[in-house]
Design a protein around this motif. Structure first.
Motif, PDB file in Angstrom:
ATOM      1  N   GLY A  15       0.925  -1.058   0.117  1.00 23.87           N
ATOM      2  CA  GLY A  15       0.001  -0.088   0.085  1.00 23.87           C
ATOM      3  C   GLY A  15       0.791   1.303   0.038  1.00 23.87           C
ATOM      4  N   ILE A  16       2.317   1.070   0.008  1.00 35.58           N
ATOM      5  CA  ILE A  16       3.056   2.282   0.167  1.00 35.58           C
ATOM      6  C   ILE A  16       3.895   2.207  -1.097  1.00 35.58           C
ATOM      7  CG2 ILE A  16       5.008   3.606   1.331  1.00 35.58           C
ATOM      8  CD1 ILE A  16       3.743   2.781   3.728  1.00 35.58           C
ATOM      9  N   GLY A  17       3.675   3.369  -1.911  1.00 39.31           N
ATOM     10  CA  GLY A  17       4.394   3.463  -3.423  1.00 39.31           C
ATOM     11  C   GLY A  17       5.531   4.464  -3.117  1.00 39.31           C
ATOM     12  N   GLY A  18       6.150   5.066  -4.117  1.00 42.06           N
ATOM     13  CA  GLY A  18       7.321   5.597  -4.243  1.00 42.06           C
ATOM     14  C   GLY A  18       6.968   7.187  -3.744  1.00 42.06           C
ATOM     15  N   ARG A  19       5.739   7.767  -3.889  1.00 42.08           N
ATOM     16  CA  ARG A  19       5.314   9.151  -3.583  1.00 42.08           C
ATOM     17  C   ARG A  19       5.088   9.178  -2.023  1.00 42.08           C
ATOM     18  NH1 ARG A  19       0.835  10.818  -7.727  1.00 42.08           N
ATOM     19  NH2 ARG A  19       1.232   8.949  -8.851  1.00 42.08           N
ATOM     20  N   SER A  20       4.498   7.918  -1.605  1.00 44.97           N
ATOM     21  CA  SER A  20       4.101   7.974  -0.009  1.00 44.97           C
ATOM     22  C   SER A  20       5.526   7.828   0.640  1.00 44.97           C
ATOM     23  CB  SER A  20       3.286   6.590   0.237  1.00 44.97           C
ATOM     24  OG  SER A  20       2.108   6.612  -0.348  1.00 44.97           O
ATOM     25  N   VAL A  21       6.444   7.082   0.016  1.00 45.32           N
ATOM     26  CA  VAL A  21       7.965   6.912   0.938  1.00 45.32           C
ATOM     27  C   VAL A  21       8.347   8.414   0.846  1.00 45.32           C
ATOM     28  CG1 VAL A  21      10.184   6.196   0.803  1.00 45.32           C
ATOM     29  CG2 VAL A  21       8.237   4.349   0.186  1.00 45.32           C
TER      30      VAL A  21
END
Length: 80
Positions: A15-21
């Motif tokens: 549920g966590i992608g690059g933008r969220s990281v």
């Protein structure tokens, strides 16, 4: 936990992608919040403050120790 390990941990979380990281790391930097403090936040806080999905916030809150083991194993394989 160092920044590299924390980034890898986040990237491996469902549920966590690059933008969220990027959003998490930036917000933690602005708030001077370390990874342990971040992981102690409630699912509601993670959704509100970090704009994470329910899936991501649940995984971070309730499955972080399992995820940490997988991250450590991967980091070891990567030579880390």
């Amino acid at each position: 936990m160092n920044a590299r390990t924390f980034s890898l941990f986040l990237a491996m979380t469902p549920g966590i992608g690059g933008r969220s990281v990027t959003r998490i790391l930036t917000r933690n930097g602005l708030l001077n919040r370390n990874p342990d403090e971040f992981l102690s936040l409630s699912p509601e806080t993670l959704r509100e403050e970090y704009k994470l999905s329910a899936k991501a916030s649940t995984h971070l809150t309730y499955n972080s120790s399992d995820q940490m083991k997988r991250t450590a194993e991967l980091e070891k394989r990567l030579g880390g």
